[in-house]
Scaffold this motif. Structure first.
Motif, PDB file in Angstrom:
ATOM      1  N   MET A  80       1.062  -1.084  -0.014  1.00 25.41           N
ATOM      2  CA  MET A  80       0.147  -0.063   0.005  1.00 25.41           C
ATOM      3  C   MET A  80       1.049   1.318  -0.001  1.00 25.41           C
ATOM      4  SD  MET A  80      -3.373   0.318  -0.079  1.00 25.41           S
ATOM      5  CE  MET A  80      -4.105  -1.381   0.941  1.00 25.41           C
ATOM      6  N   GLU A  81       0.482   2.327  -0.708  1.00 28.44           N
ATOM      7  CA  GLU A  81       1.367   3.574  -0.780  1.00 28.44           C
ATOM      8  C   GLU A  81       1.363   4.119   0.573  1.00 28.44           C
ATOM      9  OE1 GLU A  81      -1.011   6.044  -3.070  1.00 28.44           O
ATOM     10  OE2 GLU A  81      -0.231   5.273  -5.037  1.00 28.44           O
ATOM     11  N   GLY A  82       2.377   4.791   0.579  1.00 24.25           N
ATOM     12  CA  GLY A  82       2.657   5.874   2.075  1.00 24.25           C
ATOM     13  C   GLY A  82       3.703   5.252   3.069  1.00 24.25           C
ATOM     14  N   ARG A  83       4.413   4.247   2.576  1.00 29.22           N
ATOM     15  CA  ARG A  83       5.429   3.611   3.329  1.00 29.22           C
ATOM     16  C   ARG A  83       6.699   4.467   3.215  1.00 29.22           C
ATOM     17  NH1 ARG A  83       4.001  -0.629   6.184  1.00 29.22           N
ATOM     18  NH2 ARG A  83       2.260  -1.999   5.325  1.00 29.22           N
ATOM     19  N   PRO A  84       7.666   4.767   4.231  1.00 27.65           N
ATOM     20  CA  PRO A  84       8.725   5.523   4.239  1.00 27.65           C
ATOM     21  C   PRO A  84       9.687   4.821   3.302  1.00 27.65           C
ATOM     22  CG  PRO A  84       8.280   5.199   6.608  1.00 27.65           C
ATOM     23  CD  PRO A  84       7.255   4.626   5.716  1.00 27.65           C
ATOM     24  N   VAL A  85      10.485   5.767   2.617  1.00 30.34           N
ATOM     25  CA  VAL A  85      11.366   5.052   1.706  1.00 30.34           C
ATOM     26  C   VAL A  85      12.613   4.341   2.248  1.00 30.34           C
ATOM     27  CG1 VAL A  85      12.959   7.246   1.468  1.00 30.34           C
ATOM     28  CG2 VAL A  85      12.707   5.628  -0.495  1.00 30.34           C
ATOM     29  N   GLU A  86      12.701   4.706   3.430  1.00 34.90           N
ATOM     30  CA  GLU A  86      13.909   4.021   4.223  1.00 34.90           C
ATOM     31  C   GLU A  86      13.118   2.594   4.633  1.00 34.90           C
ATOM     32  OE1 GLU A  86      12.452   6.818   5.274  1.00 34.90           O
ATOM     33  OE2 GLU A  86      14.338   8.081   4.656  1.00 34.90           O
ATOM     34  N   GLN A  87      12.070   2.474   4.682  1.00 35.98           N
ATOM     35  CA  GLN A  87      11.475   1.063   5.142  1.00 35.98           C
ATOM     36  C   GLN A  87      11.361   0.122   3.744  1.00 35.98           C
ATOM     37  OE1 GLN A  87       7.348   0.985   5.617  1.00 35.98           O
ATOM     38  NE2 GLN A  87       7.720   0.345   8.058  1.00 35.98           N
ATOM     39  N   LEU A  88      11.153   0.852   2.682  1.00 38.87           N
ATOM     40  CA  LEU A  88      11.381   0.076   1.345  1.00 38.87           C
ATOM     41  C   LEU A  88      12.690  -0.497   1.147  1.00 38.87           C
ATOM     42  CD1 LEU A  88       9.108   2.608  -0.855  1.00 38.87           C
ATOM     43  CD2 LEU A  88       8.361   0.455   0.513  1.00 38.87           C
ATOM     44  N   HIS A  89      13.705   0.423   1.499  1.00 36.09           N
ATOM     45  CA  HIS A  89      15.122  -0.036   1.192  1.00 36.09           C
ATOM     46  C   HIS A  89      15.365  -1.033   2.311  1.00 36.09           C
ATOM     47  CE1 HIS A  89      16.276   4.297  -0.476  1.00 36.09           C
ATOM     48  NE2 HIS A  89      15.504   3.568  -1.414  1.00 36.09           N
ATOM     49  N   ARG A  90      15.094  -0.944   3.509  1.00 38.41           N
ATOM     50  CA  ARG A  90      15.307  -2.016   4.173  1.00 38.41           C
ATOM     51  C   ARG A  90      14.767  -3.500   3.702  1.00 38.41           C
ATOM     52  NH1 ARG A  90      13.098  -1.040   9.918  1.00 38.41           N
ATOM     53  NH2 ARG A  90      14.057  -3.308  10.200  1.00 38.41           N
ATOM     54  N   VAL A  91      13.735  -3.409   3.296  1.00 41.10           N
ATOM     55  CA  VAL A  91      12.784  -4.724   2.648  1.00 41.10           C
ATOM     56  C   VAL A  91      13.689  -5.003   1.417  1.00 41.10           C
ATOM     57  CG1 VAL A  91      10.981  -5.371   1.277  1.00 41.10           C
ATOM     58  CG2 VAL A  91      10.427  -3.966   3.470  1.00 41.10           C
ATOM     59  N   ILE A  92      14.116  -4.228   0.650  1.00 39.28           N
ATOM     60  CA  ILE A  92      14.996  -4.718  -0.380  1.00 39.28           C
ATOM     61  C   ILE A  92      16.173  -5.564   0.034  1.00 39.28           C
ATOM     62  CG2 ILE A  92      16.551  -3.709  -2.720  1.00 39.28           C
ATOM     63  CD1 ILE A  92      14.167  -1.743  -2.946  1.00 39.28           C
ATOM     64  N   ALA A  93      16.830  -4.775   1.000  1.00 43.74           N
ATOM     65  CA  ALA A  93      18.238  -5.551   1.357  1.00 43.74           C
ATOM     66  C   ALA A  93      18.006  -6.727   2.163  1.00 43.74           C
ATOM     67  CB  ALA A  93      18.867  -4.384   2.420  1.00 43.74           C
ATOM     68  N   GLN A  94      16.847  -6.611   2.858  1.00 48.40           N
ATOM     69  CA  GLN A  94      16.538  -7.835   3.848  1.00 48.40           C
ATOM     70  C   GLN A  94      16.480  -9.029   2.844  1.00 48.40           C
ATOM     71  OE1 GLN A  94      17.713  -8.122   6.793  1.00 48.40           O
ATOM     72  NE2 GLN A  94      17.209 -10.197   6.909  1.00 48.40           N
ATOM     73  N   LEU A  95      15.200  -8.897   1.786  1.00 49.00           N
ATOM     74  CA  LEU A  95      15.033  -9.784   1.106  1.00 49.00           C
ATOM     75  C   LEU A  95      16.132 -10.329   0.164  1.00 49.00           C
ATOM     76  CD1 LEU A  95      11.375  -8.865   0.231  1.00 49.00           C
ATOM     77  CD2 LEU A  95      12.241 -10.259   1.899  1.00 49.00           C
ATOM     78  N   THR A  96      16.953  -9.450  -0.272  1.00 47.47           N
ATOM     79  CA  THR A  96      18.084  -9.909  -1.135  1.00 47.47           C
ATOM     80  C   THR A  96      19.086 -10.627  -0.066  1.00 47.47           C
ATOM     81  OG1 THR A  96      17.977  -7.929  -2.356  1.00 47.47           O
ATOM     82  CG2 THR A  96      20.029  -9.140  -2.292  1.00 47.47           C
ATOM     83  N   ALA A  97      19.285 -10.350   1.093  1.00 45.63           N
ATOM     84  CA  ALA A  97      20.284 -11.129   1.744  1.00 45.63           C
ATOM     85  C   ALA A  97      19.480 -12.564   2.137  1.00 45.63           C
ATOM     86  CB  ALA A  97      20.451 -10.495   3.408  1.00 45.63           C
ATOM     87  N   ILE A  98      18.192 -12.722   2.223  1.00 45.56           N
ATOM     88  CA  ILE A  98      17.734 -13.965   2.800  1.00 45.56           C
ATOM     89  C   ILE A  98      17.666 -14.568   1.372  1.00 45.56           C
ATOM     90  CG2 ILE A  98      15.145 -14.909   2.742  1.00 45.56           C
ATOM     91  CD1 ILE A  98      14.673 -12.507   4.723  1.00 45.56           C
ATOM     92  N   THR A  99      17.472 -14.173   0.339  1.00 46.82           N
ATOM     93  CA  THR A  99      17.488 -14.900  -1.099  1.00 46.82           C
ATOM     94  C   THR A  99      18.895 -15.377  -1.279  1.00 46.82           C
ATOM     95  OG1 THR A  99      15.367 -13.474  -1.928  1.00 46.82           O
ATOM     96  CG2 THR A  99      16.959 -14.831  -3.466  1.00 46.82           C
ATOM     97  N   ALA A 100      19.665 -14.741  -1.143  1.00 43.64           N
ATOM     98  CA  ALA A 100      21.223 -14.976  -1.462  1.00 43.64           C
ATOM     99  C   ALA A 100      21.359 -16.039  -0.504  1.00 43.64           C
ATOM    100  CB  ALA A 100      22.152 -13.778  -1.093  1.00 43.64           C
ATOM    101  N   HIS A 101      21.158 -16.110   0.758  1.00 45.09           N
ATOM    102  CA  HIS A 101      21.474 -17.122   1.656  1.00 45.09           C
ATOM    103  C   HIS A 101      20.937 -18.577   1.556  1.00 45.09           C
ATOM    104  CE1 HIS A 101      22.227 -19.175   5.423  1.00 45.09           C
ATOM    105  NE2 HIS A 101      21.161 -19.402   5.621  1.00 45.09           N
ATOM    106  N   LEU A 102      19.564 -18.390   1.241  1.00 50.82           N
ATOM    107  CA  LEU A 102      18.751 -19.848   1.047  1.00 50.82           C
ATOM    108  C   LEU A 102      18.929 -20.391  -0.033  1.00 50.82           C
ATOM    109  CD1 LEU A 102      15.526 -18.680   3.192  1.00 50.82           C
ATOM    110  CD2 LEU A 102      17.382 -20.210   3.746  1.00 50.82           C
ATOM    111  N   LEU A 103      19.152 -19.532  -1.167  1.00 54.92           N
ATOM    112  CA  LEU A 103      19.022 -20.283  -2.423  1.00 54.92           C
ATOM    113  C   LEU A 103      20.941 -20.352  -3.205  1.00 54.92           C
ATOM    114  CD1 LEU A 103      16.149 -18.636  -4.308  1.00 54.92           C
ATOM    115  CD2 LEU A 103      16.020 -20.726  -2.872  1.00 54.92           C
ATOM    116  N   ASN A 104      21.585 -19.902  -2.506  1.00 54.03           N
ATOM    117  CA  ASN A 104      22.947 -19.972  -2.542  1.00 54.03           C
ATOM    118  C   ASN A 104      23.014 -19.012  -3.960  1.00 54.03           C
ATOM    119  OD1 ASN A 104      25.728 -20.235  -2.620  1.00 54.03           O
ATOM    120  ND2 ASN A 104      25.467 -22.098  -3.803  1.00 54.03           N
ATOM    121  N   ALA A 105      22.473 -17.981  -3.916  1.00 57.15           N
ATOM    122  CA  ALA A 105      22.261 -17.112  -5.081  1.00 57.15           C
ATOM    123  C   ALA A 105      23.205 -15.799  -4.981  1.00 57.15           C
ATOM    124  CB  ALA A 105      20.850 -16.566  -5.295  1.00 57.15           C
ATOM    125  N   ASP A 106      23.855 -15.188  -6.148  1.00 55.35           N
ATOM    126  CA  ASP A 106      24.873 -14.178  -6.096  1.00 55.35           C
ATOM    127  C   ASP A 106      23.725 -12.927  -5.621  1.00 55.35           C
ATOM    128  OD1 ASP A 106      26.227 -12.132  -6.610  1.00 55.35           O
ATOM    129  OD2 ASP A 106      26.793 -12.759  -8.594  1.00 55.35           O
TER     130      ASP A 106
END
Length: 143
Positions: A80-106
């Motif tokens: 939903m619209e209205g979330r702070p950009v910092e929150q979105l950046h944290r989501v991007i960083a955390q989901l990337t880290a989770i994905t890299a770890h669990l899928l052995n992805a670059d």
């Protein structure tokens, strides 16, 4: 309301994919302060014959290149619209880290796309979110 569709080539261990759902859900709940019962996270596995990497079917690329160096997991989210950009950046960083770890992805090959839904254009049980959750949205936008 947050939804996330995790796209990946088929062939990963089922347990890793289930952990991907769990850890992604937990991260979204923590970062977005979203109740887990409002989250939807699912994995879409793509047949390597039907996913192109560099203009070639992934099945052919993977015959010559390690998965880690070729695969590009793709996460598509709607929030939903209205979330702070910092929150979105944290989501991007955390989901990337989770994905890299669990899928052995670059991590450099992982892509995360966040789309915003306007509350008048997101329905919940046939009612626009702007009406159904007006008070909740007001508090969220003020904070």
């Amino acid at each position: 309301m947050p939804v996330a569709n995790l796209h990946v080539l088929s062939g990963h261990p089922r347990q890793n994919l289930k952990s991907w759902i769990r850890e992604t859900s937990q991260a979204l709940s923590d970062i977005l302060a979203a109740p887990k019962d409002r989250l939807e996270v699912w994995v879409t596995e793509i047949d390597p014959d039907l996913w192109g990497i560099g203009g070639e079917p992934a099945s052919e690329v993977l015959a010559q290149t390690p998965r880690h160096d070729a695969e590009m997991p793709f996460i598509k989210m709607i929030l939903m619209e209205g979330r702070p950009v910092e929150q979105l950046h944290r989501v991007i960083a955390q989901l990337t880290a989770i994905t890299a770890h669990l899928l052995n992805a670059d991590a450099e090959r992982i892509r995360v796309h966040i789309e915003h839904a306007h509350p008048d254009r997101w329905g919940i049980g046939g009612v626009p979110a702007s009406i159904r959750r007006a008070a909740e949205l007001a508090v969220r936008q003020a904070g």
